[in-house]
Design a protein around this motif. Sequence first.
Motif, PDB file in Angstrom:
ATOM      1  N   GLY A 106      33.718  79.440 149.260  1.00  0.00           N
ATOM      2  CA  GLY A 106      33.724  78.408 148.495  1.00  0.00           C
ATOM      3  C   GLY A 106      32.211  77.615 148.835  1.00  0.00           C
ATOM      4  N   SER A 107      32.040  76.229 147.968  1.00  0.00           N
ATOM      5  CA  SER A 107      30.274  76.606 149.088  1.00  0.00           C
ATOM      6  C   SER A 107      30.109  75.923 150.316  1.00  0.00           C
ATOM      7  N   SER A 108      30.870  75.222 150.738  1.00  0.00           N
ATOM      8  CA  SER A 108      30.931  75.321 152.753  1.00  0.00           C
ATOM      9  C   SER A 108      32.645  75.810 152.422  1.00  0.00           C
ATOM     10  N   ASN A 109      33.410  76.640 152.655  1.00  0.00           N
ATOM     11  CA  ASN A 109      34.539  76.899 152.735  1.00  0.00           C
ATOM     12  C   ASN A 109      35.133  78.573 152.731  1.00  0.00           C
ATOM     13  N   ASN A 110      35.643  79.507 153.163  1.00  0.00           N
ATOM     14  CA  ASN A 110      36.306  80.625 152.548  1.00  0.00           C
ATOM     15  C   ASN A 110      37.632  80.405 151.275  1.00  0.00           C
ATOM     16  N   ALA A 111      37.580  81.130 150.452  1.00  0.00           N
ATOM     17  CA  ALA A 111      38.803  81.625 149.607  1.00  0.00           C
ATOM     18  C   ALA A 111      39.659  81.944 149.635  1.00  0.00           C
ATOM     19  N   TRP A 112      40.985  81.608 149.534  1.00  0.00           N
ATOM     20  CA  TRP A 112      42.146  82.878 149.662  1.00  0.00           C
ATOM     21  C   TRP A 112      42.824  82.197 148.708  1.00  0.00           C
ATOM     22  N   ILE A 113      43.486  83.019 148.488  1.00  0.00           N
ATOM     23  CA  ILE A 113      44.796  83.463 147.279  1.00  0.00           C
ATOM     24  C   ILE A 113      46.033  84.054 147.831  1.00  0.00           C
ATOM     25  N   VAL A 114      47.311  83.410 147.255  1.00  0.00           N
ATOM     26  CA  VAL A 114      48.924  83.748 147.478  1.00  0.00           C
ATOM     27  C   VAL A 114      49.347  84.448 145.735  1.00  0.00           C
ATOM     28  N   LYS A 115      49.706  85.504 146.604  1.00  0.00           N
ATOM     29  CA  LYS A 115      50.867  86.208 145.360  1.00  0.00           C
ATOM     30  C   LYS A 115      52.125  86.813 146.607  1.00  0.00           C
ATOM     31  N   GLY A 116      53.228  86.483 146.134  1.00  0.00           N
ATOM     32  CA  GLY A 116      54.644  87.147 146.666  1.00  0.00           C
ATOM     33  C   GLY A 116      54.116  86.759 148.259  1.00  0.00           C
ATOM     34  N   LYS A 117      54.484  87.707 148.649  1.00  0.00           N
ATOM     35  CA  LYS A 117      53.491  87.816 150.520  1.00  0.00           C
ATOM     36  C   LYS A 117      52.625  88.132 150.585  1.00  0.00           C
ATOM     37  N   ILE A 118      51.341  88.635 149.953  1.00  0.00           N
ATOM     38  CA  ILE A 118      50.338  89.284 150.119  1.00  0.00           C
ATOM     39  C   ILE A 118      49.599  87.614 149.424  1.00  0.00           C
ATOM     40  N   ILE A 119      48.671  87.683 151.071  1.00  0.00           N
ATOM     41  CA  ILE A 119      47.502  87.077 150.404  1.00  0.00           C
ATOM     42  C   ILE A 119      45.806  87.382 150.732  1.00  0.00           C
ATOM     43  N   LYS A 120      45.388  87.122 149.898  1.00  0.00           N
ATOM     44  CA  LYS A 120      44.340  87.629 149.586  1.00  0.00           C
ATOM     45  C   LYS A 120      42.574  86.720 150.465  1.00  0.00           C
ATOM     46  N   THR A 121      41.878  87.472 150.398  1.00  0.00           N
ATOM     47  CA  THR A 121      40.542  86.735 151.079  1.00  0.00           C
ATOM     48  C   THR A 121      39.797  87.863 151.477  1.00  0.00           C
ATOM     49  N   ARG A 122      38.328  87.277 150.757  1.00  0.00           N
ATOM     50  CA  ARG A 122      37.595  88.571 150.316  1.00  0.00           C
ATOM     51  C   ARG A 122      37.490  89.042 152.217  1.00  0.00           C
ATOM     52  N   GLN A 123      36.761  90.836 152.160  1.00  0.00           N
ATOM     53  CA  GLN A 123      36.155  91.598 152.607  1.00  0.00           C
ATOM     54  C   GLN A 123      34.909  91.199 153.256  1.00  0.00           C
ATOM     55  N   SER A 124      34.881  90.704 155.073  1.00  0.00           N
ATOM     56  CA  SER A 124      33.571  90.003 155.049  1.00  0.00           C
ATOM     57  C   SER A 124      32.738  90.699 155.243  1.00  0.00           C
ATOM     58  N   ASP A 125      31.156  90.628 154.771  1.00  0.00           N
ATOM     59  CA  ASP A 125      29.789  91.722 154.866  1.00  0.00           C
ATOM     60  C   ASP A 125      28.976  90.358 154.852  1.00  0.00           C
ATOM     61  N   GLN A 126      27.789  90.948 154.283  1.00  0.00           N
ATOM     62  CA  GLN A 126      26.637  89.909 153.621  1.00  0.00           C
ATOM     63  C   GLN A 126      26.946  88.940 153.338  1.00  0.00           C
ATOM     64  N   LEU A 127      27.910  88.966 152.541  1.00  0.00           N
ATOM     65  CA  LEU A 127      27.410  88.201 151.340  1.00  0.00           C
ATOM     66  C   LEU A 127      28.120  87.036 151.640  1.00  0.00           C
ATOM     67  N   ILE A 128      29.273  86.957 152.672  1.00  0.00           N
ATOM     68  CA  ILE A 128      30.208  85.446 152.678  1.00  0.00           C
ATOM     69  C   ILE A 128      29.567  85.244 154.297  1.00  0.00           C
TER      70      ILE A 128
END
Length: 283
Positions: free
Chosen positions: A180-202
Motif C-alpha cells: 500500500g501507499s504506507s502499509n503492507n498488503a495481505w490476502i486470505v484464502k481458506g487457511k492460507i494468508i499471503k503477503t508479498r516476499q520482502s526484497d528491494q521493491l517493498i
Amino acid sequence: MRQVYINGEFKREDEAKVSIFDRSLLFADSVYEVTSVIEGKLIDFNNHMKRLDRSMTELKFKKLLNHEEILTFHRKLLELNNIKEGLVYLQVTRGVADRSFDMPKEQIQPTVFAFTQEKKLMDSPNAKNGIKIMTLDDLRWKRCDIKTTQLLYPSLAKTEATEKGFDDAWFIRQGYIMEGSSNNAWIVKGKIIKTRQSDQLILAGITRDAVMNCAKELGYEVVYKNFSLQEAQSADEAFITSATSFVTPVIKINTSQIGEGKPGKFVTALRAEYIKQAIKNSI
Ligand code: PDD
C-alpha cells in the motif's frame, strides 16, 4: 502547544527549525520511522531502531545513532505532550551541506528531529468498517526497502484514491500487488494468508512480522509470495498492516467486493490478537 525534539533539544513546535540547506529538503536525503503508542508505551521500538540502522547503512550515512538516546527522547516527548495513544515520528537527515549532487566526503552532523501525533489507533472507524482500495501503477524507485522520505508518489497516490472515493492505494508492478501507499498488503484464502516476499521493491513492515506470528498462533499458514490483482479480488478476506493502522480490513478492491463486503471474522480476530500482543510487549 506541542513540544518537539530537534538535535538534542526540546522546543515548542513553532520554534524548531531546520536549515534550507538540509539535504532532506534538497534531495529527500533522509530516513524516518513511525512508532505507535498505546497506553503511553511504545510498540515494537527496538525493531523500528533496527530498521532505522538498516536504512541509514543502505544510504551510506557515516554514523548510526544511539538507540538508548532515541528511546529517552521518545519517552520524554510522550511525557511532555501527555500522549497516551498515537505515534512518534522520527526523521534523520544526512545533514546540512552546500547543494551538490556529490555527497559531502567528510562526516557531517545528521539532523535528528521527532514529534508526537495524537491518534485514535484502537477504535478507528477504518478498523470497524473496513477500507476500500484502488490499485495504481507502482511508479516508485526500486529501493522501497529503505524507509526514505521520498514520499511524493505515495502521497499523490493516496490523494488520488481518496478523491475517487477510496481510502487508500495498493501499488502494482508487472501484474502483482506490491504494497500500500504506507502499509503492507495481505490476502486470505481458506487457511492460507499471503503477503508479498520482502526484497528491494517493498518495505519490510515491522507490524507485518508481529502479525505473521499472531496469524500462525490463530492456526493459519503464512506464505510470503507475490499475488496478482485477480487473486486479491477473489480472496476471502484482505487487510493492510502498518504501525498506524495495525491490522485493518479491506472490503473492496477497485470494483470488486471482498468476501461479504464487511470486515471478516479472521481479520477481526487477528487485529484483536495483534493489539493484545503489542500491548504486552510495549516498552
Ligand atoms: N508507513 N510499506 C510502506 C510503504 C510504509 O510506508 C509502511 C509504514 C509500511 C508498514 O511498515 P510498519 O509496519 O513498519 O509501519 C509498509 C508508516 C506508518 C508511515 O509512513 O507513516
